[in-house]
Design a protein around this motif. Structure first.
Motif, short mmCIF file in Angstrom:
data_model
loop_
_atom_site.label_atom_id
_atom_site.label_comp_id
_atom_site.label_asym_id
_atom_site.label_seq_id
_atom_site.Cartn_x
_atom_site.Cartn_y
_atom_site.Cartn_z
N TYR A 145 -8.03 3.98 3.06
CA TYR A 145 -6.74 4.16 3.67
C TYR A 145 -6.05 2.64 3.76
CZ TYR A 145 -7.94 8.77 5.34
OH TYR A 145 -8.21 10.05 5.31
N ARG A 146 -7.09 1.74 3.63
CA ARG A 146 -6.67 0.32 3.47
C ARG A 146 -6.37 -0.17 2.02
NH1 ARG A 146 -4.03 -3.57 3.32
NH2 ARG A 146 -4.46 -5.67 4.75
N SER A 147 -5.41 0.50 1.45
CA SER A 147 -5.32 0.44 -0.13
C SER A 147 -3.56 0.50 -0.38
CB SER A 147 -5.82 1.42 -0.80
OG SER A 147 -5.34 2.56 -0.56
N LEU A 148 -3.36 -0.42 -1.39
CA LEU A 148 -1.99 -0.52 -1.67
C LEU A 148 -1.47 0.86 -2.07
CD1 LEU A 148 0.63 -2.15 -2.32
CD2 LEU A 148 -0.36 -2.59 -4.78
N LEU A 149 -2.10 1.79 -2.58
CA LEU A 149 -1.41 3.12 -3.19
C LEU A 149 -1.28 3.82 -1.69
CD1 LEU A 149 -0.59 5.00 -5.29
CD2 LEU A 149 -2.98 6.14 -5.36
N ALA A 150 -2.04 3.83 -0.82
CA ALA A 150 -1.94 4.45 0.50
C ALA A 150 -0.50 4.07 0.91
CB ALA A 150 -3.13 4.34 1.47
N ASP A 151 -0.46 2.80 0.89
CA ASP A 151 0.62 1.90 1.46
C ASP A 151 2.11 2.56 0.49
OD1 ASP A 151 -0.95 0.61 3.15
OD2 ASP A 151 -0.71 -1.19 2.23
N MET A 152 1.84 2.59 -0.55
CA MET A 152 3.03 3.15 -1.57
C MET A 152 3.45 4.52 -1.21
SD MET A 152 1.79 1.08 -4.90
CE MET A 152 2.95 1.62 -6.10
N LEU A 153 2.36 5.47 -0.94
CA LEU A 153 2.81 6.62 -0.56
C LEU A 153 3.48 6.93 0.79
CD1 LEU A 153 -0.82 8.28 -1.58
CD2 LEU A 153 1.34 9.13 -2.52
N GLY A 154 3.48 5.69 1.58
CA GLY A 154 4.07 5.84 2.90
C GLY A 154 3.08 6.51 4.04
N LEU A 155 1.96 6.35 3.43
CA LEU A 155 1.07 7.12 4.53
C LEU A 155 0.98 6.46 5.86
CD1 LEU A 155 -1.05 9.12 5.14
CD2 LEU A 155 -2.86 8.13 3.97
N ARG A 156 1.60 6.75 6.93
CA ARG A 156 1.85 6.09 8.06
C ARG A 156 0.85 6.61 9.17
NH1 ARG A 156 6.51 3.07 9.76
NH2 ARG A 156 5.89 2.20 11.76
N PHE A 157 0.62 7.92 9.34
CA PHE A 157 -0.04 8.50 10.41
C PHE A 157 -1.32 9.33 9.81
CE2 PHE A 157 4.15 7.95 12.18
CZ PHE A 157 3.94 6.94 12.96
N ILE A 158 -2.41 9.33 10.30
CA ILE A 158 -3.68 9.92 9.82
C ILE A 158 -4.34 10.49 11.02
CG2 ILE A 158 -5.87 9.58 8.57
CD1 ILE A 158 -4.64 6.76 7.55
N ALA A 159 -4.66 11.86 10.79
CA ALA A 159 -5.26 12.47 11.98
C ALA A 159 -6.51 13.04 11.18
CB ALA A 159 -4.43 13.53 12.40
N THR A 160 -7.62 12.69 12.10
CA THR A 160 -8.85 13.15 11.53
C THR A 160 -9.64 13.98 12.68
OG1 THR A 160 -9.83 10.90 12.14
CG2 THR A 160 -8.92 11.17 9.99
N VAL B 211 -2.08 -8.68 -11.46
CA VAL B 211 -2.16 -9.84 -10.52
C VAL B 211 -1.04 -9.97 -10.08
CG1 VAL B 211 -2.82 -12.29 -10.08
CG2 VAL B 211 -4.17 -10.65 -11.65
N GLY B 212 -0.72 -10.31 -8.72
CA GLY B 212 0.50 -10.44 -8.05
C GLY B 212 1.60 -9.28 -7.93
N PHE B 213 1.20 -8.03 -8.14
CA PHE B 213 2.07 -7.04 -8.02
C PHE B 213 2.47 -6.78 -6.74
CE2 PHE B 213 2.43 -2.31 -7.56
CZ PHE B 213 3.71 -1.91 -8.06
N ASP B 214 3.68 -6.78 -6.30
CA ASP B 214 4.22 -6.39 -5.12
C ASP B 214 5.40 -5.20 -5.30
OD1 ASP B 214 5.63 -6.24 -2.68
OD2 ASP B 214 5.94 -8.16 -2.12
N PRO B 215 5.13 -3.99 -4.79
CA PRO B 215 5.91 -3.01 -5.20
C PRO B 215 7.36 -3.08 -4.46
CG PRO B 215 4.29 -2.21 -3.80
CD PRO B 215 3.90 -3.40 -3.97
N ARG B 216 7.52 -3.93 -3.51
CA ARG B 216 8.64 -4.06 -3.00
C ARG B 216 9.57 -5.23 -3.76
NH1 ARG B 216 6.04 -6.09 2.48
NH2 ARG B 216 4.66 -7.09 0.86
#
Length: 792
Positions: free
Chosen positions: A603-618, A677-682
């Motif tokens: 969950y601590r990954s760039l793809l999770a951030d790019m997906l906009g994965l904000r809330f996780i219920a487990t 290297v250095g990729f920033d999706p913003r």
């Protein structure tokens, strides 16, 4: 005519003209039996559980809410970060009963979906009644057949498998219409049969495929067995041609959509060994006589049949992958006793009028037994079989065929036209019955579960006494001309038998309260919290996603009911690219079912951030699911009754405006999980091809705003002072198209799994729109061009 799939009435009638067939009364009797057996579900006391709720009811709710909100149900953003419903055979879009419910009710409750499923079985049962009427077979036989069809074998024990039950119902409807089409050389019935067959194959499941093969075989057998095969063939051509046209009109486009999607999905082709793991074990045949012999209806720990730990501990590993309810064959004691005794031992199933159905039932049984018979390896080569992994699914069609055979044999007994038994045949019938009970007792004793088997064995003996007495009484009444009285006796017997042995169980009926989270008006604490939090964090460019992981079996698709954008879901068919990128599996009911991938290792990954994965219920602390997490990676914001809820503060907006682009090897990124290297999706977008050029000049701030976000349309307002690319962090799929200021523009696959489009300098409006039929047209055209390259 003798050229019908089921031959016409037999020639063993008395010299007296037959009385009018009591169609209305028989149908009312069947409906009364259906109502009695369906009442636990129709009353709302219980509901059909498992897949019927976890998978299919959310699909119905999404369909209904979309239609009533004026949105297209062809794409949903609520599971797997976006999924093409129009190509999903289990989305219910092309199922008339469920589509009608969706049109009528914006929030159908469980009784609506359960009623539609049970009602479809009633329609199939009534069609079988009409087959009996067309042949002049005894009304009591029609009743036995209808109730056995609707509440026997897989139709009862696996009613939670909605698509397969619908295919079974369409099989019965098609059989009636096809019979009439050929008997009467009627193009109207032929066309109607084609329409019904089209809806059957729209299920795109193994039951539908086997149903098509059985129907085709019966047609060929009817023509070949006709007194004059060539005239019979000529008379059949027009009805069959119209049938093909009808089926083509209904099924062609949806099937092509699924076929094209399957090429880019996760769905594998099944090999012979893989399919063999879904075979019906021969020991399961005992359930045809002794329902629930292996404890399938009770707690899971009581189940001791093949495959189960108890069975394998005694007899060794089976390497079978079947749920406990998949081996249940019980149709009611009356039809199975008649099939074995009158049908097989005395040879009645070899009569010309029924032999084609008998052969079909035998072949389907061989198929169901899978690797336990040499015939399966031959049948496995039939086109389409290698798409399915469970030969045991054939129990749906086998149950229908045995129901017809059982009803036909009831007709023979009640009209006194059954073969007269010889002494050795009577002895063999008794011996087979005793041998079956002895085998059941020996198996239960050997496995150490005799205490579990006692009740089913005693119940079977009591039912045997009940059925024998009812059959004697019914036969006596029938021979005295009281046919409907005989039908009433056998109907009551079947209802009692099926209610006791195939009634509600853990596999088919659970309290509706268990599935409260799947109600549109649910007040579930976790869902309410996620709705509040996603509303709180929403912004002009934000539409945050959630994930439901390891909570319970019926939770993954709850997002379809409540309109939450979920990164996961429950579906055996998913976009292959998305599964590869995220590790998404069919299901995430248990914590260990949440697997990760090289590109999304945590969950601590760039793809999770790019997906906009904000809330996780487990359902358990998230560290038990994601072992890579470190303190502070996620913030726990709540602990509800069902779940631990966490927030990922790094989640990116859904829409981004970037002014830099570069080419990257998407295959390598997927395989290694390494971004450039250095990729920033913003700031930067990655393409798998050379990026289009952008205007030069100093960077200036711009913005992108979500004006409207629908199911199949996303409208964005863009302000790009020096141009750039709008990246929409929604899953890329080739049936999506994009327009800039109303003009079609190239849709770009961006950042491995997302969508992007180049925008001009200044203000513009970007419209992403899902057009599956255009996509299908272009996909077919591309395949034609590849198959027919231009000459050099």
């Amino acid at each position: 005519m003798s050229d019908a799939p089921l031959p016409d009435r037999d020639h063993h009638e008395t010299e007296h003209p037959p009385a009018p067939w009591p169609t209305a009364r028989v149908m009312l009797l069947v409906c009364a039996g259906w109502l009695a057996l369906s009442w636990p579900w129709l009353s709302g006391a219980v509901t059909i559980p498992w897949d019927a709720k976890a998978h299919f009811h959310p699909q119905l709710q999404f369909l209904a809410s979309s239609l009533h909100r004026g949105l297209s149900p062809f794409w949903t953003p609520y599971v797997f970060a976006g999924s093409p419903q129009v190509a999903d055979p289990q989305s219910l879009i092309f199922s008339p009963p469920f589509f009608l419910i969706a049109l009528l009710n914006p929030a159908p409750d469980f009784r609506w979906s359960d009623g539609a499923l049970l009602g479809s079985l009633l329609v199939g049962a009534l069609c079988l009644v009409l087959i009996f009427r067309d042949r002049g077979w005894h009304p009591a036989g029609a009743v036995v057949c209808a109730l056995s069809f609707a509440f026997g074998a897989a139709a009862a024990w696996r009613i939670q498998h909605v698509g397969q039950v619908l295919s079974l119902s369409y099989f019965a409807v098609t059989l009636l219409l096809l019979s009439r089409a050929l008997e009467r050389s009627s193009w109207r019935y032929g066309f109607a049969a084609g329409l019904a067959a089209g809806f059957m194959v729209l299920g795109r499941d193994q039951v539908a495929l086997l149903g098509v093969y059985v129907l085709a075989g019966l047609v060929l057998a009817a023509i070949a067995m006709a007194d004059k095969p060539l005239p019979a063939l000529r008379a059949s051509l027009m009805p069959l041609l119209l049938g093909v046209i009808g089926a083509t009109l209904v099924a062609t486009v949806p099937i092509l959509l699924t076929a094209v999607l399957a090429e880019e999905s996760n769905r594998p082709v099944i090999d012979l060994a893989g399919a063999g793991k879904g075979s019906l074990h021969p020991g399961s045949l005992l359930t045809g006589l002794i329902a629930n012999l292996y404890g399938a209806s009770g707690p899971l720990e009581n189940f001791w049949g093949p495959p189960s730990p108890a069975w394998e501990k005694r007899f060794g590993p089976l390497d079978l992958y079947l749920a406990r309810n998949m081996g249940e064959l019980y149709l009611g004691l009356l039809p199975i006793l008649l099939v074995v005794g009158v049908g097989i031992v005395r040879g009645a199933l070899l009569r010309r009028e029924i032999v084609a159905l008998s052969v079909a039932a035998l072949l389907v049984l061989v198929f169901a037994l899978g690797r336990y018979t040499p015939g399966f390896a031959l049948l496995f080569h039939l086109p389409g079989i290698d798409f399915y992994r469970r030969p045991a699914d054939a129990l749906f069609i086998l149950g229908a065929l045995l129901a017809i055979l059982g009803g036909y044999l009831t007709h023979l007994v009640l009209t006194d036209t059954a073969p007269r038994p010889r002494r050795w045949q009577i002895g063999l019938e008794i011996l087979l019955l005793l041998a079956a009970f002895a085998a059941a007792i020996w198996l239960a004793w050997t496995v150490g579960r005799l205490h579990v088997a006692v009740v089913p064995l005693v119940t079977a003996v009591l039912c045997l006494i009940l059925v024998a007495g009812a059959l004697v009484a019914a036969r006596g009444l029938a021979l005295q001309g009281a046919g409907m009285a005989a039908a009433v006796i056998l109907a009551a017997t079947m209802v009692v038998d099926l209610a006791v042995n195939n009634g509600p169980s853990e596999s088919t009926a659970l309290p509706a309260s268990m599935y409260d989270v799947l109600r549109a008006d649910s007040g579930n604490e976790t869902i309410a919290l996620l709705k509040r939090e996603t509303a709180r964090t929403a912004g002009p460019d934000r539409r945050d996603r959630i994930e439901l992981a390891g909570i319970d079996f019926h939770w993954p698709n709850a997002s379809l009911v409540h309109g939450l954008d979920n990164t996961l879901g429950y579906n055996p068919l998913r976009l292959g690219l998305y599964s590869q990128a995220t590790g998404a599996g069919d299901h995430v009911a248990l914590p260990d079912q949440r697997t990760f991938s090289p590109l999304m290792p945590s969950y601590r990954s760039l793809l999770a951030d790019m997906l906009g994965l904000r809330f996780i219920a487990t359902g358990v602390p998230v560290e038990e699911i994601d072992k890579r997490l470190k303190p502070g990676d996620l913030v726990q914001i709540a602990r509800t009754k069902e779940a631990y809820v966490y927030e990922n503060p790094r989640a990116l907006p859904r829409a981004l405006l970037v002014t830099e682009a570069q080419q990257a090897d998407f295959s390598a990124i997927l395989k290694t999980g390494q971004w450039p290297v250095g990729f920033d999706p913003r700031r930067t977008v990655l393409f798998d091809k050379a990026p289009p050029p952008l205007p030069t000049g100093p960077a200036q701030p711009g913005s992108v705003r979500i004006r409207n976000y629908g199911t199949t349309e996303v409208l964005l307002d863009v302000d790009a002072p020096r141009g750039g690319f709008v990246v929409l962090n929604d899953v890329w799929q080739p049936w999506w198209q994009v327009e800039v200021d109303g003009k079609a523009t190239q849709l770009l696959r961006a950042n491995v799994i997302f969508r992007a489009v180049q925008v001009p300098t200044g203000r513009s409006t970007v419209r992403f729109v899902f057009r599956p039929f255009d996509g299908l047209y272009h996909a077919i055209g591309e395949r034609i061009r590849k198959a027919n390259p231009p000459p050099v």
